[in-house]
Design a protein around this motif. Structure first.
Motif, short mmCIF file in Angstrom:
data_model
loop_
_atom_site.label_atom_id
_atom_site.label_comp_id
_atom_site.label_asym_id
_atom_site.label_seq_id
_atom_site.Cartn_x
_atom_site.Cartn_y
_atom_site.Cartn_z
N GLU A 24 4.51 5.99 3.21
CA GLU A 24 4.46 7.19 4.04
C GLU A 24 5.01 6.93 5.44
N ASN A 25 4.77 5.75 5.96
CA ASN A 25 5.21 5.40 7.31
C ASN A 25 6.10 4.16 7.23
N TYR A 26 7.25 4.32 6.58
CA TYR A 26 8.16 3.21 6.29
C TYR A 26 8.60 2.45 7.54
N THR A 59 0.84 -1.20 0.00
CA THR A 59 0.00 0.00 0.00
C THR A 59 0.87 1.25 0.00
N ASP A 60 0.29 2.35 -0.39
CA ASP A 60 0.98 3.63 -0.34
C ASP A 60 1.19 4.07 1.10
N LYS A 77 6.45 -5.04 15.37
CA LYS A 77 5.72 -6.30 15.55
C LYS A 77 4.24 -6.16 15.18
N ASP A 78 3.65 -5.01 15.44
CA ASP A 78 2.24 -4.81 15.09
C ASP A 78 1.99 -5.01 13.60
N PHE A 79 3.00 -4.73 12.79
CA PHE A 79 2.85 -4.90 11.35
C PHE A 79 3.23 -6.32 10.91
#
Length: 74
Positions: A42-44, A37-38, A50-52
């Motif tokens: 933006e939030n590389y 996703t874009d 861990k949440d990702f």
């Protein structure tokens, strides 16, 4: 489910393999995430949290290796 008993040597060997996977797959993981996703662009920094990477839909060897390493270190 049976418990698996691991020695310190076994855990050390597993962690060595995981470290190798993490080193070799880092760039591929970055590319994989950039295609999702874009928002990630933006939030590389979020792709390393861990949440990702703990989301089941993040199906990349790097994320899976991180999950296993987290489990071992827990």
């Amino acid at each position: 489910m049976k418990n698996i008993k691991l020695t310190d040597e076994n855990l050390s060997n597993i962690e060595s393999v995981l470290d190798y996977l993490l080193d070799s797959e880092r760039k591929s993981y970055e590319e994989y995430c950039s295609c999702l996703t874009d928002e990630i662009c933006e939030n590389y920094d979020s792709i390393w949290h861990k949440d990702f990477y703990n989301k089941p839909e993040i199906n990349h060897i790097y994320a899976i290796a991180l999950r296993v390493k987290d489990s071992i270190n827990f």
